[in-house]
Design a protein around this motif. Sequence first.
Motif, PDB file in Angstrom:
ATOM      1  N   ARG A  13      52.208  49.676  12.553  1.00 41.81           N
ATOM      2  CA  ARG A  13      53.372  49.075  11.909  1.00 41.81           C
ATOM      3  C   ARG A  13      54.545  49.022  12.884  1.00 41.81           C
ATOM      4  O   ARG A  13      54.671  49.859  13.775  1.00 41.81           O
ATOM      5  CB  ARG A  13      53.789  49.879  10.680  1.00 41.81           C
ATOM      6  N   CYS A  14      55.395  48.057  12.676  1.00 39.43           N
ATOM      7  CA  CYS A  14      56.597  47.928  13.501  1.00 39.43           C
ATOM      8  C   CYS A  14      57.638  48.950  13.069  1.00 39.43           C
ATOM      9  O   CYS A  14      57.759  49.233  11.871  1.00 39.43           O
ATOM     10  CB  CYS A  14      57.202  46.540  13.337  1.00 39.43           C
ATOM     11  N   PRO A  15      58.397  49.483  14.013  1.00 40.76           N
ATOM     12  CA  PRO A  15      59.516  50.349  13.629  1.00 40.76           C
ATOM     13  C   PRO A  15      60.508  49.563  12.769  1.00 40.76           C
ATOM     14  O   PRO A  15      60.608  48.339  12.875  1.00 40.76           O
ATOM     15  CB  PRO A  15      60.143  50.742  14.971  1.00 40.76           C
ATOM     16  N   ALA A  16      61.238  50.261  11.923  1.00 38.47           N
ATOM     17  CA  ALA A  16      62.154  49.621  10.980  1.00 38.47           C
ATOM     18  C   ALA A  16      63.231  48.783  11.671  1.00 38.47           C
ATOM     19  O   ALA A  16      63.675  47.774  11.142  1.00 38.47           O
ATOM     20  CB  ALA A  16      62.803  50.674  10.101  1.00 38.47           C
ATOM     21  N   ASP A  17      63.653  49.166  12.856  1.00 36.39           N
ATOM     22  CA  ASP A  17      64.748  48.466  13.530  1.00 36.39           C
ATOM     23  C   ASP A  17      64.273  47.429  14.558  1.00 36.39           C
ATOM     24  O   ASP A  17      65.048  46.975  15.387  1.00 36.39           O
ATOM     25  CB  ASP A  17      65.669  49.485  14.205  1.00 36.39           C
ATOM     26  N   VAL A  18      63.010  47.008  14.476  1.00 32.29           N
ATOM     27  CA  VAL A  18      62.445  46.054  15.431  1.00 32.29           C
ATOM     28  C   VAL A  18      61.911  44.848  14.673  1.00 32.29           C
ATOM     29  O   VAL A  18      61.307  44.981  13.612  1.00 32.29           O
ATOM     30  CB  VAL A  18      61.298  46.714  16.245  1.00 32.29           C
ATOM     31  N   ARG A  19      62.122  43.670  15.227  1.00 36.20           N
ATOM     32  CA  ARG A  19      61.580  42.451  14.637  1.00 36.20           C
ATOM     33  C   ARG A  19      60.216  42.193  15.267  1.00 36.20           C
ATOM     34  O   ARG A  19      60.093  42.075  16.485  1.00 36.20           O
ATOM     35  CB  ARG A  19      62.522  41.289  14.913  1.00 36.20           C
TER      36      ARG A  19
END
Length: 108
Positions: free
Chosen positions: A45-51
């Motif tokens: 999963r992508c980190p919350a602060d990355v698009r």
Amino acid sequence: MSVTLLLLLGGCTTARPVEGPVRLGQMAAVNGPRVRADRVIEDSRCPADVRCVQAGRLLVRVTVFGGGWSRVMDLEPGVPVTVADGRLTLVAATARPYRFTFDFQGGL
């Protein structure tokens, strides 16, 4: 019973299942069965602060315990899996430190 044995037994603790988010290795009570999150198989999963272009995936290996049985299975968030007389779902997961929330729908 001797005092020594009582003192030794007094130090024994049993991990009680908890409701709500649990850590790896901790037992969750989910309205019937108990679920232990054993390990994270995949977390892309992508980190919350990355698009990100692709959402990624989380796969968690759990052990589900019933009356006199247990079953090992892999769960993805939001994907219900048939267990005993109901459906078990990994409803939420956070990373670092990992915390998991499960839901069980079923039973009489």
